[in-house]
Design a protein around this motif. Structure first.
Motif, mmCIF file in Angstrom:
data_model
loop_
_atom_site.group_PDB
_atom_site.id
_atom_site.type_symbol
_atom_site.label_atom_id
_atom_site.label_comp_id
_atom_site.label_asym_id
_atom_site.label_seq_id
_atom_site.Cartn_x
_atom_site.Cartn_y
_atom_site.Cartn_z
ATOM 1 N N GLU A 248 0.865 -1.180 0.000
ATOM 2 C CA GLU A 248 0.000 0.000 0.000
ATOM 3 C C GLU A 248 0.901 1.229 0.000
ATOM 4 N N VAL A 249 0.948 1.890 -1.142
ATOM 5 C CA VAL A 249 1.870 3.003 -1.358
ATOM 6 C C VAL A 249 3.288 2.551 -0.968
ATOM 7 N N GLU A 250 3.874 3.139 0.045
ATOM 8 C CA GLU A 250 5.246 2.806 0.446
ATOM 9 C C GLU A 250 5.298 1.571 1.338
ATOM 10 N N ASP A 251 4.157 1.205 1.896
ATOM 11 C CA ASP A 251 4.165 0.227 2.987
ATOM 12 C C ASP A 251 3.823 -1.187 2.528
ATOM 13 N N VAL A 252 4.300 -2.141 3.309
ATOM 14 C CA VAL A 252 3.881 -3.532 3.104
ATOM 15 C C VAL A 252 3.161 -3.993 4.368
ATOM 16 N N PHE A 259 -5.513 -10.414 12.017
ATOM 17 C CA PHE A 259 -4.674 -9.229 12.296
ATOM 18 C C PHE A 259 -4.148 -8.630 11.005
ATOM 19 N N SER A 260 -3.677 -7.405 11.147
ATOM 20 C CA SER A 260 -3.128 -6.664 10.035
ATOM 21 C C SER A 260 -1.971 -5.853 10.598
ATOM 22 N N LEU A 261 -0.754 -6.141 10.134
ATOM 23 C CA LEU A 261 0.437 -5.511 10.733
ATOM 24 C C LEU A 261 1.239 -4.814 9.642
ATOM 25 N N ARG A 262 1.689 -3.605 9.934
ATOM 26 C CA ARG A 262 2.470 -2.874 8.936
ATOM 27 C C ARG A 262 3.956 -3.145 9.163
ATOM 28 N N LEU A 263 4.578 -3.755 8.169
ATOM 29 C CA LEU A 263 5.972 -4.164 8.358
ATOM 30 C C LEU A 263 6.899 -2.969 8.286
ATOM 31 N N PRO A 264 7.918 -2.944 9.127
ATOM 32 C CA PRO A 264 8.882 -1.847 9.088
ATOM 33 C C PRO A 264 9.792 -1.993 7.868
ATOM 34 N N ARG A 269 11.743 -4.416 2.935
ATOM 35 C CA ARG A 269 12.690 -4.301 1.829
ATOM 36 C C ARG A 269 12.919 -5.634 1.112
ATOM 37 N N ALA A 270 13.031 -6.693 1.898
ATOM 38 C CA ALA A 270 13.379 -7.990 1.318
ATOM 39 C C ALA A 270 12.196 -8.672 0.625
ATOM 40 N N LEU A 271 11.021 -8.023 0.647
ATOM 41 C CA LEU A 271 9.808 -8.759 0.322
ATOM 42 C C LEU A 271 9.258 -8.521 -1.068
ATOM 43 N N ALA A 272 9.937 -7.679 -1.837
ATOM 44 C CA ALA A 272 9.409 -7.276 -3.136
ATOM 45 C C ALA A 272 8.793 -8.438 -3.913
ATOM 46 N N GLY A 273 9.507 -9.541 -4.014
ATOM 47 C CA GLY A 273 9.043 -10.655 -4.829
ATOM 48 C C GLY A 273 7.876 -11.430 -4.228
ATOM 49 N N HIS A 274 7.496 -11.120 -3.029
ATOM 50 C CA HIS A 274 6.484 -11.923 -2.350
ATOM 51 C C HIS A 274 5.152 -11.206 -2.165
#
Ligand SMILES: Nc1ncnc2c1ncn2[C@@H]1O[C@H](COP(=O)(O)OP(=O)(O)O)[C@@H](O)[C@H]1O
Ligand SMILES: [Mg+2]
Length: 377
Positions: A248-252, A259-264, A269-274
């Motif tokens: 969502e925009v800058e956030d993952v 639950f719904s958690l916003r990853l730091p 960063r490492a999650l682009a492909g997922h």
């Protein structure tokens, strides 16, 4: 001396009990092999001792290949799991046994046996026979017998599994104190992760004949390469949840029905492909906090809510067992709090603040970490 295993392999019939394992034990390192029953720990240890032939790969002591070297010439002392001490010999003669068979002078034996007995606090039992000893005392005789002589390396196969909790703690300390004096490469086998975590300089987690990960206890706890290692290490076990990643925009965001958690950024960063795909999230009970005691700022983006089922007091505070609604029934979650949670919370919904910097993320299919590079680990 150092011990190096390269692609070490042992087959029984067509099944590989040990399937190409690699590790190195440093000069004075206390190295622990840990894993569930049947994963190949004893077989690995027996190959190092020379009690089991090596089918493939290499075993080196310093840089010399010892695959074909006789056990006696490897000069390794080993404590066995089913420590068979001789029932007809006194404690003194049991401990002296290895020294006599190596033809040491009796003056040396007279001095060394009481020394070894003192290390394990059985010096007052030297004249007794094994049947006059408690289980814990017999265990210490077995340790003294194996460790009385100066060897090039020391191997232990689950030496404490027959002891009750208190004796086990004492024996751990005795073994480590002895290791401090000897400063020789040591391989210690156990199925008990808490024993491994508290004793190891470095440890290898084994699974089905292979090494899943090698590292310091802290590295394995903080950066497990797989759900297997993450789940195997730590008490209570890490909470694993099936989730999806939503950008969502800058956030993952890590999304699950409950639950719904916003990853730091460190995690995102490492999650682009997922993004968009399924992921297994791992959250250690220690990384869930009562919001007011959390060592970070708490908001909706890092809170989950769960209904408390049970509160178990611990020395540090309490372990809270709770549930959250899931797609196929309730999801269990365990949280370790530094403080007591009063019993009146049982049956109530409580907020749990998640330390998002410590969330572990695994590929839902391969079960490998998407944060830790297995090659670097
Ligand atoms: N002498 C043997 N003959 C056949 N299979 C064996 C023998 N020793 C061990 N195994 C098998 O090899 C696997 C690893 O055993 P082991 O090294 O004893 O595991 P662990 O010590 O981790 O419990 C197991 O499946 C076990 O049944
Ligand atoms: Mg075993």
């Amino acid at each position: 001396m150092t011990i190096t295993a390269s692609r070490l392999t042992k087959r029984f019939g067509d099944k590989a009990a040990v399937d190409g394992v690699d590790f190195e034990v440093g000069e004075s390192e206390f190295f622990v092999l840990v894993g569930p029953s049947g994963c190949g720990k004893t077989t690995t240890l027996r190959m190092i001792a020379g009690l089991e032939s090596i089918d493939d790969g290499e075993l080196r002591m310093n840089s010399v290949v010892v695959n074909e070297t006789r056990p006696r010439d490897r000069d390794i002392a080993m404590v066995f799991q089913d420590y068979a001490i001789f029932p007809h010999l006194s404690v003194h003669e049991n401990i002296a046994y290895g020294l006599r068979s190596r033809r040491l002078a009796s003056s040396v034996i007279r001095q060394r046996v009481p020394d070894a007995a003192a290390t394990f606090r059985i010096e007052h039992l030297l004249r007794r026979k094994p049947r006059q000893l408690s289980g814990g005392e017999r265990q210490r005789v077995a340790l003294a017998r194996a460790l009385v002589r100066d060897a090039q390396a020391y191997l232990y196969d689950e030496p404490l599994s027959n002891l009750d909790a208190q004796l086990r703690h004492q024996a751990r300390e005795d073994i480590l104190a002895l290791h401090q004096r000897q400063r020789k490469p040591t391989v210690y086998v156990t199925h008990d992760q808490s024993e491994a975590m508290s004793m190891a300089d470095r440890m290898a987690v084994m699974r089905s004949g292979r090494i899943e990960q090698v590292g310091t206890p802290r590295e394995l706890y903080e950066n497990p390469v797989s759900t297997f290692v993450a789940y195997f290490i730590g008490t209570p076990s890490i909470n694993l949840f099936q989730a999806t990643l939503r950008a969502e925009v800058e956030d993952v965001w890590l999304e699950a029905p409950a639950f719904s958690l916003r990853l730091p950024p460190s995690r995102a960063r490492a999650l682009a492909g997922h993004v968009g795909g399924p992921i297994t999230a791992g959250i250690r009970p220690e990384d869930l906090h009562p919001p007011r005691q959390a060592p970070f700022e708490v908001g909706e983006h890092n809170t989950m809510t769960a209904r408390v089922d049970l509160v178990e007091p611990t020395t540090a505070g309490s372990t809270v067992y709770a549930t959250m609604p899931g797609p196929a029934g309730d999801l269990d979650v365990a949280a370790s709090f530094g403080a007591r949670l009063p019993d009146r919370f049982v049956g109530q919904e409580v907020p749990l603040a998640v330390d998002l910097e410590k969330v572990h993320l695994f590929d839902a299919v391969t079960e490998r970490s998407v944060l830790v590079d297995a090659r670097a680990a």
